[in-house]
Design a protein around this motif. Structure first.
Motif, PDB file in Angstrom:
ATOM      1  N   GLN A 158       0.804  -1.218   0.000  1.00 34.75           N
ATOM      2  CA  GLN A 158       0.000   0.000   0.000  1.00 34.75           C
ATOM      3  C   GLN A 158       0.843   1.276   0.000  1.00 34.75           C
ATOM      4  OE1 GLN A 158      -2.896  -0.166   3.154  1.00 34.75           O
ATOM      5  NE2 GLN A 158      -4.133  -1.672   2.081  1.00 34.75           N
ATOM      6  N   LEU A 159       2.166   1.132   0.113  1.00 39.87           N
ATOM      7  CA  LEU A 159       3.024   2.318   0.185  1.00 39.87           C
ATOM      8  C   LEU A 159       2.875   3.267  -1.000  1.00 39.87           C
ATOM      9  CD1 LEU A 159       6.442   1.284   1.795  1.00 39.87           C
ATOM     10  CD2 LEU A 159       4.761   2.922   2.644  1.00 39.87           C
ATOM     11  N   PRO A 160       2.859   2.772  -2.254  1.00 36.29           N
ATOM     12  CA  PRO A 160       2.735   3.730  -3.373  1.00 36.29           C
ATOM     13  C   PRO A 160       1.473   4.586  -3.280  1.00 36.29           C
ATOM     14  CG  PRO A 160       3.446   1.597  -4.180  1.00 36.29           C
ATOM     15  CD  PRO A 160       3.084   1.399  -2.739  1.00 36.29           C
ATOM     16  N   ARG A 161       0.333   3.965  -2.986  1.00 32.09           N
ATOM     17  CA  ARG A 161      -0.910   4.738  -2.882  1.00 32.09           C
ATOM     18  C   ARG A 161      -0.863   5.683  -1.688  1.00 32.09           C
ATOM     19  NH1 ARG A 161      -5.127   4.541   0.123  1.00 32.09           N
ATOM     20  NH2 ARG A 161      -4.432   2.626   1.122  1.00 32.09           N
ATOM     21  N   ILE A 162      -0.315   5.194  -0.568  1.00 36.10           N
ATOM     22  CA  ILE A 162      -0.199   6.045   0.621  1.00 36.10           C
ATOM     23  C   ILE A 162       0.706   7.241   0.318  1.00 36.10           C
ATOM     24  CG2 ILE A 162       0.696   6.130   2.978  1.00 36.10           C
ATOM     25  CD1 ILE A 162      -0.154   3.210   3.267  1.00 36.10           C
ATOM     26  N   PHE A 163       1.791   7.004  -0.413  1.00 31.25           N
ATOM     27  CA  PHE A 163       2.730   8.079  -0.737  1.00 31.25           C
ATOM     28  C   PHE A 163       2.039   9.149  -1.591  1.00 31.25           C
ATOM     29  CE2 PHE A 163       5.955   9.943  -3.554  1.00 31.25           C
ATOM     30  CZ  PHE A 163       6.815  10.483  -2.607  1.00 31.25           C
ATOM     31  N   ARG A 164       1.237   8.710  -2.555  1.00 29.39           N
ATOM     32  CA  ARG A 164       0.543   9.688  -3.412  1.00 29.39           C
ATOM     33  C   ARG A 164      -0.429  10.530  -2.591  1.00 29.39           C
ATOM     34  NH1 ARG A 164       0.535   5.177  -6.988  1.00 29.39           N
ATOM     35  NH2 ARG A 164      -1.564   4.596  -6.283  1.00 29.39           N
ATOM     36  N   GLN A 186      -0.235  14.713  -1.688  1.00 36.66           N
ATOM     37  CA  GLN A 186      -1.353  15.647  -1.862  1.00 36.66           C
ATOM     38  C   GLN A 186      -1.592  16.460  -0.595  1.00 36.66           C
ATOM     39  OE1 GLN A 186      -4.946  13.748  -3.152  1.00 36.66           O
ATOM     40  NE2 GLN A 186      -6.172  15.625  -3.023  1.00 36.66           N
ATOM     41  N   VAL A 187      -1.496  15.811   0.568  1.00 35.43           N
ATOM     42  CA  VAL A 187      -1.690  16.533   1.831  1.00 35.43           C
ATOM     43  C   VAL A 187      -0.574  17.544   2.036  1.00 35.43           C
ATOM     44  CG1 VAL A 187      -1.839  16.296   4.332  1.00 35.43           C
ATOM     45  CG2 VAL A 187      -2.950  14.627   2.864  1.00 35.43           C
ATOM     46  N   VAL A 188       0.663  17.173   1.683  1.00 35.21           N
ATOM     47  CA  VAL A 188       1.787  18.101   1.828  1.00 35.21           C
ATOM     48  C   VAL A 188       1.585  19.319   0.944  1.00 35.21           C
ATOM     49  CG1 VAL A 188       4.250  18.393   1.402  1.00 35.21           C
ATOM     50  CG2 VAL A 188       3.429  16.344   2.550  1.00 35.21           C
ATOM     51  N   GLU A 189       1.067  19.096  -0.266  1.00 36.42           N
ATOM     52  CA  GLU A 189       0.806  20.237  -1.157  1.00 36.42           C
ATOM     53  C   GLU A 189      -0.232  21.172  -0.561  1.00 36.42           C
ATOM     54  OE1 GLU A 189      -0.288  18.364  -4.762  1.00 36.42           O
ATOM     55  OE2 GLU A 189       1.782  17.954  -5.396  1.00 36.42           O
ATOM     56  N   THR A 228      -0.468  21.940   2.471  1.00 38.88           N
ATOM     57  CA  THR A 228       0.182  22.764   3.494  1.00 38.88           C
ATOM     58  C   THR A 228       0.983  23.900   2.885  1.00 38.88           C
ATOM     59  OG1 THR A 228       2.201  21.421   3.532  1.00 38.88           O
ATOM     60  CG2 THR A 228       0.399  20.716   4.968  1.00 38.88           C
ATOM     61  N   GLY A 229       1.084  23.944   1.546  1.00 36.75           N
ATOM     62  CA  GLY A 229       1.836  25.008   0.883  1.00 36.75           C
ATOM     63  C   GLY A 229       3.214  24.579   0.461  1.00 36.75           C
ATOM     64  N   HIS A 230       3.612  23.332   0.729  1.00 36.07           N
ATOM     65  CA  HIS A 230       4.926  22.826   0.328  1.00 36.07           C
ATOM     66  C   HIS A 230       4.757  21.977  -0.927  1.00 36.07           C
ATOM     67  CE1 HIS A 230       5.469  23.312   4.822  1.00 36.07           C
ATOM     68  NE2 HIS A 230       6.368  24.150   4.308  1.00 36.07           N
ATOM     69  N   VAL A 231       5.242  22.469  -2.041  1.00 32.74           N
ATOM     70  CA  VAL A 231       5.084  21.745  -3.306  1.00 32.74           C
ATOM     71  C   VAL A 231       6.051  20.572  -3.390  1.00 32.74           C
ATOM     72  CG1 VAL A 231       5.159  21.961  -5.819  1.00 32.74           C
ATOM     73  CG2 VAL A 231       4.324  23.870  -4.422  1.00 32.74           C
ATOM     74  N   ASN A 232       7.218  20.689  -2.772  1.00 32.57           N
ATOM     75  CA  ASN A 232       8.240  19.659  -2.868  1.00 32.57           C
ATOM     76  C   ASN A 232       7.892  18.465  -1.965  1.00 32.57           C
ATOM     77  OD1 ASN A 232      10.607  18.154  -2.944  1.00 32.57           O
ATOM     78  ND2 ASN A 232      11.892  19.975  -3.065  1.00 32.57           N
ATOM     79  N   PRO A 233       7.763  17.243  -2.542  1.00 30.76           N
ATOM     80  CA  PRO A 233       7.428  16.073  -1.721  1.00 30.76           C
ATOM     81  C   PRO A 233       8.533  15.672  -0.756  1.00 30.76           C
ATOM     82  CG  PRO A 233       7.916  15.420  -3.982  1.00 30.76           C
ATOM     83  CD  PRO A 233       7.861  16.919  -3.967  1.00 30.76           C
TER      84      PRO A 233
END
Length: 545
Positions: free
Chosen positions: A291-297, A301-304, A306-311
């Motif tokens: 499930q890591l790939p889906r969790i990472f995606r 999205q949640v990080v974006e 917060t205003g941080h575009v860089n993963p």
């Protein structure tokens, strides 16, 4: 490819992970291999398995918690209860509060209740992972007992705190007084339901066995159903199924000391439970990797948001949380040692200083594993109003990162910290083994003498010297797994008869030895571990007969 096919592939991955770890030129924790295989499965099949959180919780946690409670050394749990309780409960609260506020401050998009839930679910430690890492490292036995006891209890405290935090996140309401009263009910009722259910099952089983005999398959199936029954009944009455499963396992260990089960049942049951433990732990780690790939995606999205575009901010969050966990644990362990030594000095007692290196090792030995994974995947998908749970994927990703980083940190740091550590081998286990051997011998001799009298009375027409010679040989040799010397030219019928007599007397002696071991364990003269090891040897001898 459907879910059933992927599930079968995941089982194959669990099997393959054991071979891969042995093939690697350098030591690597088994869970990391399983996580990697799960990620490979996700990449190859490009399909995930969606599990209902409550179903996942029910399938995985009760048997694992039950087995932890069943096999943990109770004498160590009682002896070091102060250290264990303050680590299992005090450290959990300290971690939830400190780490929860830190996560919410660092990630404003994650609401405070979700941050507390994440902090709560990463607080339980996994003794299986750290035991695998320290298997060939001289970790002091008493320290290992404290870590095992802490893990057993903080599974319950961390998961209960997680449930409260999730409830606050879903409903949007939280009352400290209501939570305290609810916790008392949840905890006490959970322990009572688990203990009572296990005692009731054991009582009913004994009644049936006395009347109809024992069927090993049915006995093993009952042991597998007990944790699910205790968990489900506790949840039905609004208590903690987690604590019920733990309490059921602890009571099961005391039920075992009655010695009512057949030797063949104990042998087969041990194999079944070991296989189940390996499979459930392995499937959870493979499932995490899958499930890591889906969790990472979802986390990106949640990080974006917060205003941080860089993963790469995900890596920053994961590192900060792991550093905070290690720092909080070190501060708590160091402070607890100082307080314990100060209290001991007030009582004019001496407690040796463990030193900075051992304190740091205990702090880094807080490896997270199966319980953290099982718990975080039960985060609900939606709130009470039907809207998606905020930052769910990010919370799961960060919990997964804690598991991975803690495994890597422990596997790399503990061998260096514990190398050449002054940890003299404990003489306690050797003393228990000597006590068990000395207590078993007279019990065996007495059983052989009693069986000799019974056979002479049952067979008055047979030459009594035949029975007496066999009994004398067994009592003199104390070797209950080797046949007595027979003349190779003896009559075959006589040889078969003597062998049958020896087997009969050996079985009586083995049963008496086993009963004596159980008595010593019930009276706390030897540990459950020593009893379990010695009884297993006797069971194997009886199985050969």
């Amino acid at each position: 490819m459907n879910a059933i096919d992927i599930t079968l592939v995941m089982f194959v991955a669990v099997v393959a992970s054991g071979f891969i770890t042995r093939m690697m030129p350098w030591p690597i924790p088994l869970p990391l291999v399983q996580i990697g295989l799960g990620a490979v499965i996700a990449g190859v099949f490009n399909h995930g398995i969606a599990l209902d959180p409550e179903v996942f919780f029910l399938l995985f946690l009760p048997p694992l918690l039950f087995l932890d409670g069943w096999r943990i050394p109770k004498e160590g749990l009682l002896r070091d209860r102060f250290a264990i309780f303050q680590m299992a409960f005090g450290l959990v609260i300290f971690t939830v509060v400190g780490l929860g506020f830190l996560i919410h401050w660092m990630i404003p998009a994650m609401p405070l209740p979700i941050a507390f839930a994440l902090a709560a679910i990463v607080s339980p430690t996994d003794p299986i992972a750290v035991s695998a890492i320290t298997a060939r490292i001289p970790m002091p036995k008493r320290v290992m007992h404290v870590l095992e006891g802490e893990s057993l209890l903080n599974d319950a405290s961390g998961l209960v705190a997680f449930r409260f935090a999730v409830a606050a996140a879903v409903t949007g309401a939280f009352s400290l007084s209501d939570a305290a009263l609810s916790f008392l009910w949840v905890a006490l009722a959970g322990v009572g339901v688990g203990a009572g259910f296990t005692w009731l099952m054991a009582w009913g089983k004994r009644r049936l066995l006395k009347r109809y005999g024992e069927e090993p398959g049915a006995e093993i199936l009952v042991s597998l159903l007990i944790p699910f029954g205790a968990y489900g009944l506790a949840e039905h009455v609004g208590a903690s199924g987690i604590l019920a499963a733990v309490a059921a396992g602890i009571v099961m260990s005391y039920v075992e000391l009655s010695g009512h089960a057949l030797a063949s049942t104990r042998i087969q049951r041990t194999v079944v439970w070991n296989t189940l433990q390996f499979t459930l732990n392995g499937i959870m780690f493979v499932l995490l990797g899958e499930q890591l790939p889906r969790i990472f995606r979802g986390a990106v999205q949640v990080v974006e948001e917060t205003g941080h575009v860089n993963p790469w901010w995900l890596l920053f969050y994961a590192v900060v949380i792991n550093l905070a966990l290690a720092a909080l644990r070190f501060v708590w362990v160091w402070g607890s040692v100082k307080v314990a030594r100060w209290l001991a000095s007030r009582r004019e007692e001496a407690i040796p200083d463990p030193g900075t290196r051992l304190t740091l090792a205990v702090s880094l030995a807080g490896v997270r594993g199966a319980i953290t994974l099982a718990g975080v995947l039960t985060l609900p998908l939606v709130l009470a109003d039907g809207s998606p749970l905020p930052a769910r994927d990010l919370a799961i990703f960060l919990a997964a990162s804690v598991v991975i980083v803690s495994l890597l940190t422990a596997s790399l740091s503990l061998p260096h910290l514990l190398r050449e550590l002054n940890a003299p081998p404990s003489a306690e286990s050797h003393a228990e083994e000597d006590l068990a051997r000395e207590a078993v011998r007279p019990a065996s001799v007495k059983a052989i003498e009693q069986r000799l009298h019974d056979l002479l009375r049952q067979h008055p027409d047979t030459d009594p010297q035949r029975y007496i010679s066999v009994a004398e040989h067994l009592m003199q040799s104390f070797n209950l797994s080797h046949h007595g010397a027979l003349d190779k030219d003896s009559d075959p019928a006589l040889v078969r008869e003597v062998i049958a007599i020896e087997a009969d007397m050996r079985l009586a002696a083995l049963q008496a030895s086993r009963d004596e071991l159980f008595r010593l364990a019930r009276e706390n003269e030897i540990s459950e571990d020593a009893c379990r090891t010695a009884v297993r040897r006797i069971d194997l001898q009886e199985a050969r007969l």
